[in-house]
Scaffold this active site. Structure first.
Site, PDB file in Angstrom:
ATOM      1  N   SER A 199       0.822  -1.221   0.000  1.00 32.88           N
ATOM      2  CA  SER A 199       0.000   0.000   0.000  1.00 32.88           C
ATOM      3  C   SER A 199       0.848   1.260   0.000  1.00 32.88           C
ATOM      4  O   SER A 199       0.411   2.303  -0.483  1.00 32.88           O
ATOM      5  CB  SER A 199      -0.927   0.017   1.220  1.00 32.88           C
ATOM      6  OG  SER A 199      -0.177  -0.116   2.411  1.00 32.88           O
TER       7      SER A 199
ATOM      8  N   ASP B  16      -1.952   6.924  10.229  1.00 33.17           N
ATOM      9  CA  ASP B  16      -2.703   5.921  10.998  1.00 33.17           C
ATOM     10  C   ASP B  16      -1.741   5.022  11.771  1.00 33.17           C
ATOM     11  O   ASP B  16      -2.092   3.901  12.134  1.00 33.17           O
ATOM     12  CB  ASP B  16      -3.580   5.092  10.064  1.00 33.17           C
ATOM     13  CG  ASP B  16      -2.745   4.393   8.992  1.00 33.17           C
ATOM     14  OD1 ASP B  16      -1.513   4.598   8.958  1.00 33.17           O
ATOM     15  OD2 ASP B  16      -3.315   3.642   8.181  1.00 33.17           O
TER      16      ASP B  16
ATOM     17  N   HIS C  60       0.798   4.267   7.659  1.00 36.66           N
ATOM     18  CA  HIS C  60       0.953   4.841   6.313  1.00 36.66           C
ATOM     19  C   HIS C  60       1.485   6.265   6.376  1.00 36.66           C
ATOM     20  O   HIS C  60       1.194   7.015   7.304  1.00 36.66           O
ATOM     21  CB  HIS C  60      -0.383   4.806   5.564  1.00 36.66           C
ATOM     22  CG  HIS C  60      -0.844   3.414   5.274  1.00 36.66           C
ATOM     23  ND1 HIS C  60      -1.793   2.791   6.024  1.00 36.66           N
ATOM     24  CD2 HIS C  60      -0.436   2.520   4.348  1.00 36.66           C
ATOM     25  CE1 HIS C  60      -1.976   1.553   5.557  1.00 36.66           C
ATOM     26  NE2 HIS C  60      -1.152   1.368   4.541  1.00 36.66           N
TER      27      HIS C  60
END
Lengths: 257, 257
Positions: free
Chosen positions: B15, B192, B195
């Site tokens: 991600s 978070d 990330h």
């Protein structure tokens, strides 16, 4: 990379394209977005360039398919004579038709049955802003673009779209209306009287992006990002699969198979 | 598109890569940047994916060349058991070596003499921030990552880099030092706990970007963006050319010919 893994969206145009306004996020893992923006280029120069970067039909099978091509020219074609960027209005329209028919006409050597086309109009010019910037250069330069002339080129894009049956994102009108149809208020949207601001609330880049996504939804719903599958699955689908290796088999983004 | 027009930089990872941090602007008209970020993926799943998207040597000639591949995994491999994303540390290291040798080992079916490799370490985890976010979910989830464990995976990336002779962008250390080595202060950099924030002053995305450009400059100066030529010329070179059509002939970005 392997040819058949991820097809692409091809953005073809001038500095407005090169500057970047790319729907990368929503098309991530579905279609690649390839930028072929050439700052300062007009449609006359775009044609030999196209002929060198777009694959001829006979080798398309071995390459990523172009599922969508945006064509965004006109801002430089609309330069006033004697600018070397100037392209006469009828030639501009003919060049746009030529670019479209390169991919849409079955008799073209570049014919590609999977390539959808979307045209984009050039934005309005703020001649007050651009004029004073050019006058401040060393040596000073005279104004190279005109509000009404650029508007004519934007109109021509819409006419070509109608004639060729290709959807048009009319960014000229979106920005003009957002500025309340007052030339000096275009400075909210154009950082030098010509190029779109990328930052800030209701940035014009957002108009282009939103207009493009809307045109895709209306004219080519099968490649709207929400209609496409991930080429490789979500990680939790892999994790929850009984056969993880099998679950990792690539899919076609359009067919899901 | 035509295979030989523009080679590419391939970003492979989880991600953190999918989220986007791409050096598009400086590589515009020189190399395309292709994102193969797969949110949630670990190195175990990355291997069959690589085998499906990277061209085998025998067909590479017909496709854009990968001039650089970044490999950025570890954030998910470092998940704690029983997370399905967990990959044991020795397996993680072996998988990274395998990915590197897919392209660098002449006996590999994916061997590509043009593909340079750069590794990137996972960022530190803010377990205070992530723990409270997970606890607030419905149903609540227990903490799935540990500060020290992720640090071990970051160390492992550096060891693999040393062993395989591949440069490493150590984003773990950049962010940890920027946070003054205080875990709670990582919240400035991680939205978070996991990330990277993309916005704001000294955004960690900028660390990755700067680290990558620096690693290219040091280890692969021939593909640093300033060393590359435009594939198609600047518009004023076209305008000033005696033979405009000839001036529009595409060049190889690396050789300029």
């Amino acid at each position: 990379m392997n040819a058949d893994v991820q097809d692409c969206i091809l953005l073809f145009g001038d500095s407005l394209t090169q500057g970047g306004w790319e729907p990368h996020d929503v098309y991530a893992r579905k279609l690649d977005v390839i930028n072929r923006g050439l700052s300062g280029y007009n449609t006359e120069w775009s044609i030999p360039v196209f002929e060198q970067f777009f694959a001829k039909s006979k080798i398309q099978e071995t390459l990523p398919k172009v599922q969508l091509m945006t064509i965004w020219f006109g801002a430089n074609d609309a330069c006033l004579k004697p600018s070397p960027q100037h392209v006469p209005l009828p030639t501009f329209s003919a060049n746009l038709s030529k670019l479209i028919n390169f991919v849409k006409s079955p008799s073209s050597p570049y014919y590609c049955s999977s390539t959808r086309v979307i045209l984009i109009t050039p934005p309005p010019v703020n001649t007050l802003q651009r004029g004073s910037l050019l006058a401040a250069r060393d040596p000073p330069r005279v104004l190279d673009r005109d509000f009404d002339v650029t508007q004519q080129y934007a109109e021509a894009v819409k006419e070509v779209g109608k004639k060729e049956g290709v959807p048009v994102v009319d960014i000229w009108t979106s920005i003009w209306e957002a500025a309340g149809k007052v030339e000096k208020d275009l400075s909210k949207y154009l950082n030098d009287g010509l190029h779109l601001n990328a930052d800030g609330y209701a940035a014009p880049i957002q108009f282009v992006y939103d207009g493009l996504i809307e045109a895709i939804k209306e004219s080519y719903p099968e490649i709207h990002h929400e209609a496409l599958e991930f080429v490789f699955p979500r990680w939790d689908e892999v994790a929850n699969s009984e056969d993880q290796l099998k679950s990792l088999t690539k899919k076609n983004a359009l067919t899901g198979k």
